[in-house]
Every structure is written in structure tokens, then in C-alpha cells.
Design an enzyme around this catalytic site. Structure first.
Site, PDB file in Angstrom:
ATOM      1  N   GLU A 114       0.853  -1.191   0.000  1.00  0.00           N
ATOM      2  CA  GLU A 114       0.000   0.000   0.000  1.00  0.00           C
ATOM      3  C   GLU A 114       0.892   1.244   0.000  1.00  0.00           C
ATOM      4  OE1 GLU A 114      -3.410  -0.147   2.466  1.00  0.00           O
ATOM      5  OE2 GLU A 114      -3.869   1.979   2.236  1.00  0.00           O
ATOM      6  N   GLU A 173     -10.275   4.810   8.991  1.00  0.00           N
ATOM      7  CA  GLU A 173     -10.439   4.433   7.582  1.00  0.00           C
ATOM      8  C   GLU A 173     -10.981   3.008   7.437  1.00  0.00           C
ATOM      9  OE1 GLU A 173      -6.560   5.334   5.841  1.00  0.00           O
ATOM     10  OE2 GLU A 173      -7.121   7.446   5.644  1.00  0.00           O
ATOM     11  N   ASP A 193      -2.063  14.381   6.907  1.00  0.00           N
ATOM     12  CA  ASP A 193      -1.623  13.105   6.361  1.00  0.00           C
ATOM     13  C   ASP A 193      -0.369  13.239   5.510  1.00  0.00           C
ATOM     14  OD1 ASP A 193      -1.603  10.465   5.782  1.00  0.00           O
ATOM     15  OD2 ASP A 193      -3.268  10.506   4.367  1.00  0.00           O
ATOM     16  N   GLU A 204       4.299   9.012  -0.730  1.00  0.00           N
ATOM     17  CA  GLU A 204       2.902   9.041  -1.173  1.00  0.00           C
ATOM     18  C   GLU A 204       2.492  10.403  -1.734  1.00  0.00           C
ATOM     19  OE1 GLU A 204       0.098   7.861   1.849  1.00  0.00           O
ATOM     20  OE2 GLU A 204      -1.634   8.278   0.570  1.00  0.00           O
TER      21      GLU A 204
HETATM   22  O1  GCW Z   1      -2.918   8.548   3.928  1.00  0.00           O
HETATM   23  C1  GCW Z   1      -3.451   7.393   4.211  1.00  0.00           C
HETATM   24  C2  GCW Z   1      -3.029   6.530   3.086  1.00  0.00           C
HETATM   25  C3  GCW Z   1      -3.483   5.128   3.356  1.00  0.00           C
HETATM   26  C4  GCW Z   1      -2.861   4.683   4.676  1.00  0.00           C
HETATM   27  C5  GCW Z   1      -3.274   5.641   5.779  1.00  0.00           C
HETATM   28  C6  GCW Z   1      -2.646   5.327   7.117  1.00  0.00           C
HETATM   29  C7  GCW Z   1      -2.222   2.490   5.344  1.00  0.00           C
HETATM   30  O2  GCW Z   1      -3.549   7.040   1.893  1.00  0.00           O
HETATM   31  O3  GCW Z   1      -3.089   4.330   2.292  1.00  0.00           O
HETATM   32  O4  GCW Z   1      -3.240   3.378   5.003  1.00  0.00           O
HETATM   33  O5  GCW Z   1      -2.902   6.940   5.431  1.00  0.00           O
HETATM   34  O6  GCW Z   1      -1.671   5.957   7.472  1.00  0.00           O
HETATM   35  O7  GCW Z   1      -3.155   4.472   7.819  1.00  0.00           O
END
Ligand code: GCW
Length: 670
Positions: free
Chosen positions: A158, A284, A363, A391
């Protein structure tokens, strides 16, 4: 113990050449029979075999001695005794033509060995007074977001941009784990001592690593152990239901803590030095204690209690927010969420429950203020989480050296001058980062992204290190014998690359503006009308998020003074975070003297131009670095230049069309 020799992967910062200085000397190792001491012996023997040095016998002559302080010591090492060393630390000095490393434990000896490697010939030059080196943080960890299976959209890892997982293949642990051993070696040489080997989003297959598939975890742990790296597992909070057949995962219900205690006991019977758990709960879509009306301290403490008898810890992530927000509702603020949920729980977490906080409130954006949670829980062990995998910072297609960003975060002081930094707070819990490694031949997709992995480890060991110096250290090790041109070119391309990336992407700290889903490339309104809480609120008059107490979401109130005042104030708020904290008209004049909209145009033109400059610089080293590596970097740089232009044109065009304000310099906007 054999030193892994890979033929199908780039050696990163440990090419054989980087060990020439050590390997061409007479080296004496005075240590016990522990696994880590065996590793030091094997490293020395391997380096000497390659470079013509010798493993010295006690009583013989030597140029370098690596010794545990408990044994009987040659005079040069004896003379260094008396300095406080401590866990994983070492003392390094040189006198009368002999270099000595002294440690209290074998881990310190291993880190001391790699320090000598880093110094190269310098370690054998002029005398140097004995100097103690100790890790500032005890827990220096990488989280892998690796899955066992390949996801049709996300791939196997991921947010991974480096191919498949180095741990897992076709649904189970790889049969050949040589690459994992080599990874452990690289990590030890940078200072990392823990790894979580599966994604925090724990799907059905991965959940079983905790129980019937524990043997696979043990196999990976066995490869990392010789380099002092402890394995951790991400676990699913609902495991008692999914794996244990219970009908609840309520932390306060009889049977549930007992299930965790028994399961954890079995883990330690199989892997006695197992590090512990990582948990993403109520986040999430992952299950958590909220389903039972419990809070995060209840959830974390249950796991902490299961781990405590075995010396393990649980890293409990604070990344908890509502991802089903209504974009019409301007009062809900995702930035507030972690503090709202966790600050009231300060003091309620067990000693071995570590709350793991992302460095910013959103994030892993290119620019965010430091999370106020870090200042809000003085009675909790906090770990700070960074993201090495890029990311939101170019997905390893763009050069973006993140050392300067992390260094700024780690050195940030909440309580004004002279007081504790973020790094000081993190000493209690640790420094964690999401890894950028995969089974790509260069480990990190973009070969230059290796520098981020290296810098993370070094900063976790010593947060005060200068990121520019770390970059040079990485260049020196990775391109040994590189000419002045190679070293300077790489330094110039990389050192300012985070700021360059910032210039051509989302402006003034507002964040996102990326394509939803995969998060690559520009899409100004991509997240504007989604449930994720990631908005910029641009209209014809202005842009930015009002997070003030006076008229906005009140987020500024989560900071202690002076930051609560600085961020609240339109005139004092640092330019680079202005749109994170304030909604302002396009004509608002920044501290820099330009208007917001002109700043957007200027930085986007400049950023795209800088990207082109980085691309051009790389041509200078063609023929001086490995041809395949050169080609790989060139291909990525072409994409960076294309993408930076796309960012420039979409962002500039968007704001020109919204605001109607022309560029002062009349440059082309569409
Ligand atoms: O920003 C988000 C990412 C997810 C990630 C999440 C997290 C693993 O887009 O892909 O999941 O953060 O940190 O848990």
C-alpha cells in the site's frame, strides 16, 4: 552467520567499496558469543576477505579493535573506559596508530563497526579523542505497509512505489529471504532497530500471521535478528472474532483480554524477542474500540497488558478521524481529530502502550504544521510517525529529499526557545516511518530515494544531525570514489528538492490537490467535494481553510502558546502555512511582500523550472556513475519534469480562472 551477497539488487549505501578502509586493516574483535557479536565477526571477516585485511588474533598486532567493555582490554581500549556508554552505544577513538571501538553490549559493537565504515579512511587517519555515541531514541522503526496478496489497484505494498514486497510473495513469506537479511544489514548501518512487516490495514489473510501463520513471521525475524532488528506485527483489533471465534472484540468483555493474552503468549513462545504490535483502529474502516462504546486507552491497554509479561509494546496509532465527512459542513475539521480523540486520554495509557502520532495533523503532506497532539500528552509515551515512502511527495518518480523536512519537524519547539523539541518528546516512544522499500532492484524505485531511507535511520539515531551533511554522507557511501562533479551534482540536485517539490504542488500549506485514489499528479479540486476532509475552499475571492478560534474551526486552540497565537494571527502566521490556517483573499499580501495569487504563479513557474534544472544537471554525471543507474534516474527525471509542468499549468490556470487576476509578469497561463 553469513553476510548476504546479492547479485540482483543494488548495494545501496553498503557497496563492497564502502568497506575497503576497514577490510584492508588488521582487525581485532574482543566479544562474547552472542548473535550480534557473531555478526560483527562475520562482517569483519567478510570485509577482510574482500579487501586483503586480516582478522587479528588476541595478542597479535592490530589497527582496529572492536571490544566489549566487560572483557580484558588492550591498553588503547582500556584507556577509553570510564565514559558512560549505555545500551546500543559505543565509544570511538584513535591513539598511537590504533582505532578502538568500545561498547557495553554487542549491539553497540555493531553500530560502532558501521560508524567506522562510515568514516572510511578517516577512521584511520589522525588521532581522535574518545567520543561516545548513543542513540537519542531507543525505538527506531520502519513500518511496512506490505500485504501478502497483490491488490488489483494498490499493488502489493500500500502506497508502495518500489515493486512488490521483500517479505511476501504469492500469498506467503518468500522462500528465499536473503534480500531480507541484506535489508536488515542496510538498516543496521543506518541505525534502525525495528520493523513492522505488514500493513496497518490488516486484511483477512494478513490477520492470520498472528496465529496459524506465525511461522512465517518467525522466519522473517530470524533473518533480521543478526542485525539487531526486532520484528513487529500489525494486528487487527477484531482478531478475537475473526481468528478466535468469539462474538465480540470488546476490550472490557470477559474472554477478550484473555484471548489476547493467550495468543500473545504463543507469539513469544515462537519468537522470544518479538517486538510487539502496531494497531490502526477506528480509522479508515479498520475496526476498533468505538464499536463497543470504549475509548482508545481501553483498546490499547488491553493489548499492552497482553504484551507486558513478555516485554513487548503496542504502537497504537492516533490517525483517527471521520473519513465520511460532508464537504458542505465547514465546522468538522479533520485536522482537529487526533487531538480531540487522544489529548483527553493523556495519562491513561499503560507504560508499554505507545501512542504513534503522524507528524502533522492531516496526512504526510509536503507541508503541514507539527501535530498539536505531540505537545498535548506529557503523561503518555508518544512516538512520532514520518513517511519515507513518497505518497504525497512524488511517489519516487520525483526527486524529493526529505531530510530537511524531517529535521525541521524534529527540531520544532512547542514551548518557545530553549525548551523541548519534537525529538525530545519522541525519546519516550520512538521515531517511526513508513518504509519506501520493495523488491525493486534499487530497493526504492527511484535510486535517489535511497537517501531518504538512509537519512531517516540516521535522524532516528541522532535527530540533531544536519540533513545536508547526511546527504553528503549518503552520497559518499553510495558512490564511493565518486568525483567532485558526482558529489556536487548529486548534492545540488537533491538538497533543495523538497522545496522545489513544494513550489510546484499545493501552495502555502493548503495540501492535497492530488488525484484521488492513487494521489499522484495534480487535481486541484480532486478532493474538494469528497468525504475525506481535505478541502481548500477556493472561490472567486480567495482560498484557504479558516482554522482560527475567532471565526474558524478552532484548531489553532489545540496549540499551546505561543503557537496558538502565532497561527491565529493573520500577520504572524508563517507564509508557508498561511492557507492551512486562514482563508484569505487573493490580494492578501504575504510577509514576503507578494500577494497570495502572485505567489502561486511565481512559485509554480519557479518550481517547474527548478525541476528542469535538476533534470539537466544529471547529464553532467553520465559516464561517471553506473550506466543502468544513470538511465533509471534519467527516466524518472523526465517524468518529474513532465509532471512538474502539469502541476504548474493546472494550478496556475485554476487560480487565474477563479480569481481573474493576471500574472504580473504576463507569463503563459491557460
Ligand atoms: O494517507 C493514508 C493513506 C493510506 C494509509 C493511511 C494510514 C495504510 O492514503 O493508504 O493506510 O494513510 O496511514 O493508515
Amino acid at each position: 552467520m553469513t553476510i548476504p551477497r546479492l547479485t540482483d539488487a543494488h548495494p545501496a549505501w553498503l557497496p563492497p567499496e564502502a568497506l575497503r578502509a576497514v577490510g584492508s586493516r588488521r582487525v581485532l574483535v574482543l566479544a562474547d558469543e552472542s548473535a550480534l557479536a557473531q555478526t560483527v565477526r562475520a562482517e569483519v571477516a567478510d570485509a577482510c576477505e574482500r579487501h586483503g585485511g586480516t582478522v587479528a588474533a588476541p595478542g597479535g598486532e592490530f589497527d582496529l579493535v572492536l571490544a566489549l567493555s566487560a572483557g580484558s582490554l588492550p591498553p588503547v581500549a582500556e584507556a577509553m573506559k570510564g565514559q558512560e556508554i549505555g545500551d546500543e552505544g559505543f565509544v570511538l577513538g584513535r591513539r598511537d596508530g590504533v582505532t578502538a571501538v568500545l561498547a557495553d553490549d554487542p549491539a553497540g559493537l555493531l553500530y560502532g563497526f558501521f560508524q567506522v565504515v562510515r568514516l572510511g579512511e578517516e577512521a584511520f587517519g589522525a588521532d581522535r579523542p574518545a567520543e561516545a555515541h548513543r542513540p537519542a531514541l531507543r525505538r527506531r522503526m520502519l513500518d511496512h505497509w506490505d500485504n501478502l496478496d497483490v491488490h488489483p489497484v494498490m499493488g502489493q505494498v500500500e502506497r508502495g512505489y518500489s515493486g512488490g514486497s521483500i517479505f511476501w510473495r504469492n500469498g506467503s513469506a518468500r522462500a528465499d529471504l536473503t534480500r531480507v537479511r541484506a535489508y536488515g544489514r542496510l538498516l543496521a548501518a543506518s541505525g534502525v532497530n525495528a520493523v513492522a512487516i505488514n500493513n496497518v490495514n490488516v486484511h483477512a489473510t494478513e490477520a492470520r500471521l498472528l496465529t496459524d501463520r506465525l511461522g512465517e513471521v518467525a522466519a522473517i525475524a530470524a533473518e533480521l535478528r543478526p542485525y539487531g532488528i526486532r520484528v513487529h506485527l500489525s494486528v487487527n483489533f477484531a482478531s478475537p472474532i475473526a481468528l478466535g471465534g468469539l462474538d465480540s472484540a470488546d476490550p472490557l468483555e470477559e474472554g477478550v483480554p484473555e484471548w489476547w493474552a493467550a495468543t500473545t503468549k504463543r507469539v513469544y513462545e515462537t519468537i522470544p524477542d518479538f517486538g510487539g504490535y502496531v494497531v490502526k483502529a477506528d480509522s479508515e474502516g479498520q475496526p476498533g474500540p468505538f464499536a463497543y462504546g470504549r475509548d482508545h486507552a481501553d483498546g490499547a491497554n488491553m493489548l499492552a497488558d497482553a504484551l507486558a509479561p513478555h516485554g513487548g509494546v503496542v504502537f497504537w496509532r492516533a490517525f483517527v478521524y471521520d473519513h465520511r465527512q460532508d464537504w458542505r459542513d465547514r465546522s468538522t475539521d479533520r485536522a482537529r481529530a487526533a487531538h480531540d480523540h487522544f489529548a483527553p486520554l493523556d495519562g491513561r495509557f499503560r507504560d508499554n502502550a505507545i501512542v504513534q502520532v503522524k507528524y502533522g495533523p492531516m496526512d504526510f503532506q509536503t507541508r503541514e504544521p507539527v501535530s498539536p497532539v505531540i505537545a498535548a500528552m506529557p503523561n503518555t509515551r508518544l512516538a512520532v510517525e514520518l513517511q519515507v515512502t513518497q505518497e504525497y511527495t512524488g511517489q519516487q518518480r520525483h526527486v524529493c529529499y526529505l531530510g530537511p523536512l524531517w529535521s525541521e519537524v524534529l527540531g520544532f519547539r512547542f514551548w518557545g526557545h530553549g525548551e523541548r523539541t519534537v525529538a525530545d518528546v519522541a525519546t519516550k516512544g520512538g521515531l517511526i516511518a513508513v518504509s519506501n522499500v520493495g523488491d525493486d532492484p534499487y530497493w526504492t524505485g527511484h535510486p535517489l530515494a535511497q537517501a531518504n531511507l538512509y537519512a531517516f535511520g540516521r535522524l532516528a539515531w541522532s535527530p540533531g544531525l544536519d540533513p545536508a551533511a547526511l546527504l553528503d554522507e549518503w552520497i559518499g557511501l553510495t558512490f564511493p570514489g565518486g568525483s567532485e562533479v558526482v558529489r556536487e551534482t548529486l548534492h545540488t540536485m537533491m538538497d533543495g528538492s523538497w522545496h522545489t517539490y513544494e513550489r510546484y504542488t499545493a501552495p502555502l500549506g493548503v495540501g492535497f490537490m492530488v488525484r484521488p485514489g492513487h494521489h499522484y499528479g495534480p487535481d486541484v479540486d480532486g478532493y474538494e467535494y469528497t468525504p475525506w476532509g481535505t478541502y481548500h475552499f477556493a472561490d472567486r475571492d480567495g482560498v484557504g481553510v479558516d482554522r482560527t478560534r475567532a471565526t474558524g474551526t478552532g484548531y489553532t486552540g489545540q496549540y499551546p502558546a505561543p503557537w496558538s497565537e502565532v497561527y491565529e494571527s493573520l500577520t504572524e502566521c508563517p507564509d508557508e502555512l498561511l492557507l492551512f490556517f486562514h482563508h484569505v483573499p487573493y490580494s492578501h499580501v504575504l510577509q514576503s511582500g507578494t500577494t497570495v495569487v502572485q505567489h502561486i504563479y511565481d512559485t509554480h513557474f519557479a518550481g517547474a523550472e527548478e525541476a528542469a534544472g535538476i533534470r539537466a544537471a544529471w547529464e553532467k554525471v553520465e559516464g561517471e556513475v553506473d550506466a543502468a543507474l544513470h538511465a533509471r534516474v534519467r527516466e524518472r527525471l523526465d517524468e518529474q519534469v513532465r509532471s512538474a509542468r502539469e502541476w504548474r499549468d493546472q494550478v496556475n490556470t485554476y487560480f487565474l480562472r477563479k480569481s481573474g487576476v493576471p500574472d504580473e509578469h504576463g507569463r503563459r497561463i491557460y
